[in-house]
Design a protein around this motif. Structure first.
Motif, PDB file in Angstrom:
ATOM      1  N   LYS A 126     -10.587  25.984 -23.707  1.00  0.00           N
ATOM      2  CA  LYS A 126     -10.557  27.376 -23.286  1.00  0.00           C
ATOM      3  C   LYS A 126     -11.357  27.509 -21.986  1.00  0.00           C
ATOM      4  N   VAL A 127     -10.655  27.652 -20.896  1.00  0.00           N
ATOM      5  CA  VAL A 127     -11.298  27.795 -19.591  1.00  0.00           C
ATOM      6  C   VAL A 127     -11.413  29.260 -19.197  1.00  0.00           C
ATOM      7  N   GLN A 128     -10.479  30.089 -19.686  1.00  0.00           N
ATOM      8  CA  GLN A 128     -10.413  31.517 -19.381  1.00  0.00           C
ATOM      9  C   GLN A 128     -10.500  31.777 -17.877  1.00  0.00           C
ATOM     10  N   LEU A 129      -9.580  31.142 -17.167  1.00  0.00           N
ATOM     11  CA  LEU A 129      -9.530  31.288 -15.713  1.00  0.00           C
ATOM     12  C   LEU A 129      -9.292  32.741 -15.317  1.00  0.00           C
ATOM     13  N   ALA A 130      -8.437  33.435 -16.058  1.00  0.00           N
ATOM     14  CA  ALA A 130      -8.128  34.829 -15.727  1.00  0.00           C
ATOM     15  C   ALA A 130      -9.357  35.729 -15.823  1.00  0.00           C
ATOM     16  N   ALA A 131     -10.325  35.354 -16.677  1.00  0.00           N
ATOM     17  CA  ALA A 131     -11.547  36.149 -16.802  1.00  0.00           C
ATOM     18  C   ALA A 131     -12.395  36.071 -15.540  1.00  0.00           C
ATOM     19  N   GLY A 132     -12.137  35.072 -14.711  1.00  0.00           N
ATOM     20  CA  GLY A 132     -12.890  34.908 -13.471  1.00  0.00           C
ATOM     21  C   GLY A 132     -12.288  35.610 -12.279  1.00  0.00           C
TER      22      GLY A 132
END
Length: 494
Positions: free
Chosen positions: A35-41
């Motif tokens: 889970k990198v959650q790129l969109a959260a960045g």
């Protein structure tokens, strides 16, 4: 036996899949996911934060040893919604490509949908009739209706569990009001496709992705639905259970992994919206998704099953391209290519790109003959070309833009720097092929000889064409245009 690898740079998770392909079957060798959650960045200006980039690069550093030694043609790294949306995605891509030693392709939403369908369809039993595939990602949700391995409707909507967490649950509070707002937002997104999809219909609704897998697991753990199935009744019970936690950081359910808990309510809100908009009563889960689809697509590449061939043929039909003339230009361009490929270190991928550019070089004439090379470049860069990544489309668009008139140095400089020398050389070959076939004769102009010394070209025509006034005049003008762009094209006397 082929060793294949796919890396999926999703908006929520990054995934690596390694498999051996033998006797028409894929045998999975290794799977990795994080889970990198790129969109959260992504901030309000559409810029990825340094923290998000570091999470991505740390994950890819773990993946890198797995792909060491895999041939370039047997590996694809694809980026999805978060990288499509980020204005500074090139910065992350450059750093990631240096780490992996392999190019990263950002794919369009409908191409993502096509690959998801391919992966899901291969994972499912061969059911006769239409399937609906729904894949809820971190930044987008894909919807596909297809039969067997052929998608018939493809769409990618801007809603995902990470994006909706930021939009509707940013302060961590879960409430009926917030859930309903997220559901209504999903319904609003679905309004653009709802009628078309319901009119086409389906026999088998299927979900792929982490959100739907997690929902099925939680429902089974509570005894609210059979194994691998999400039901409307079970979904309502799950929604009610989530509201009782009141905060994202308190969410904890049997069957739900802790690293998905904070984005799970948003994912369920989207899924509720999907069930309502499409009138679903239940949906079964499929393990196949984007990364599996990438592997199956790799197997079909550069074969008669290559989906890119269908995309080229579709464009030729849609825009009424003169295919006989395009074929003549292609034959001439490929003969020129083969004569300098060794000196210019151009491989099979470049040859294929040149071939497609020749096939489509007049596509812009469907809009207007005036400046049709510019119109064609716009169409190719901004159309959804199934099978093509965005970098491929951009390269193809440049070649069509560059095939006539003044050489577009500014457009060349706007391309990624490592690609510029190769694409400039391919553009020069296409320009000469177009010039040589300017009279639009029945047969292609062949038999000339092209030699390269560095970037200096020398063209020697056969006796048949040496005294052809139109060809000689066109080539003389082309020599001057290339000279103005800092390139040398010499026409041999004999």
């Amino acid at each position: 036996m082929l060793k294949l690898a796919a890396i999926d740079l999703g908006s929520n998770s990054f995934h690596l899949l390694l498999a051996n392909h033998q006797a028409g079957q894929l045998q999975v060798v290794a799977k990795q996911g994080e889970k990198v959650q790129l969109a959260a960045g992504l901030d309000e200006d559409g810029m990825l934060s340094e923290e998000a980039m570091e999470r991505a690069l740390n994950c890819l550093a773990q993946f890198a040893p797995f792909i060491d030694g895999i041939e370039a043609d047997h590996l694809r790294v694809v980026g999805t919604n978060a990288l499509r949306a980020a204005h500074n995605s090139e910065e992350l891509i450059e750093r990631a490509e240096a780490l992996l030693g392999h190019p990263i392709e950002i794919i369009a939403g409908r191409e993502e949908a096509r690959l998801i369908y391919l992966g899901a369809a291969h994972a499912l039993a061969d059911v006769h009739g239409k399937r609906l595939i729904v894949d809820i990602g971190g930044g987008s949700t894909e919807f596909i209706i297809g039969e067997q391995f052929e998608p018939q409707l493809l769409e990618s909507l801007h809603m995902g569990c990470v994006a909706y967490t930021k939009a509707f649950f940013q302060d961590g509070e879960i409430s009926e009001k917030r859930m309903r707002r997220a559901e209504l937002a999903a319904r609003s997104e679905l309004a653009s496709i709802q009628r078309t999809y319901r009119e086409m219909g389906w026999d088998d609704p299927v979900g792929s992705s982490g959100t739907i897998k997690a929902a099925a697991n939680v429902l089974e753990a509570h005894g609210w639905a059979p194994h691998g199935v999400v039901t409307r009744e079970g979904l309502h019970k799950l929604r009610a259970a989530l509201l009782e936690f009141k905060r994202l950081d308190k969410v904890s359910l049997p069957g739900l992994k802790s690293d998905r808990a904070t984005v799970f309510p948003a994912g369920i809100a989207i899924l509720c919206g999907v069930f309502e908009a499409l009138g679903l009563e239940q949906m079964r889960y499929s393990d196949g998704a984007l990364r599996e689809g990438v592997l199956f697509d790799l197997i079909g590449r550069n074969t008669p099953e290559d989906s890119r061939l269908s995309a080229i043929e579709s464009l030729q039909r849609r825009y009424g391209i003169d295919t006989r003339h395009a074929s003549n230009v292609r034959d001439t361009a490929l003969q020129l290519f083969d004569q300098v490929a060794g000196d210019w270190a151009l491989g099979a991928t470049s040859r294929q790109l040149l071939s497609w550019a020749a096939d489509l070089h007049e596509v812009g004439q469907a809009i207007s003959h005036s400046q049709f090379h510019r119109h064609g470049a716009y169409l190719l860069e901004h159309s959804d070309l199934l099978g093509f990544s965005r970098p491929e489309q951009r390269a193809l668009a440049f070649l069509v833009r560059a095939h006539r008139r003044k050489f577009p140095k500014n457009e060349l400089a706007a391309l990624p720097e490592p690609q510029q020398p190769r694409l400039a050389r391919l553009a020069r070959l296409l320009r000469m092929a177009v010039m040589l076939n300017h009279s639009r004769s029945e047969a292609p102009v062949l038999g000339m000889h092209l030699s390269a010394e560095g970037d200096d070209l020398t063209l020697n025509l056969t006796e048949e064409y040496r005294d052809h006034s139109l060809i000689n005049d066109d080539l003389s003008q082309e020599s001057e245009l290339q000279k103005a762009a800092g390139m040398t094209l010499t026409l041999a006397d004999s």
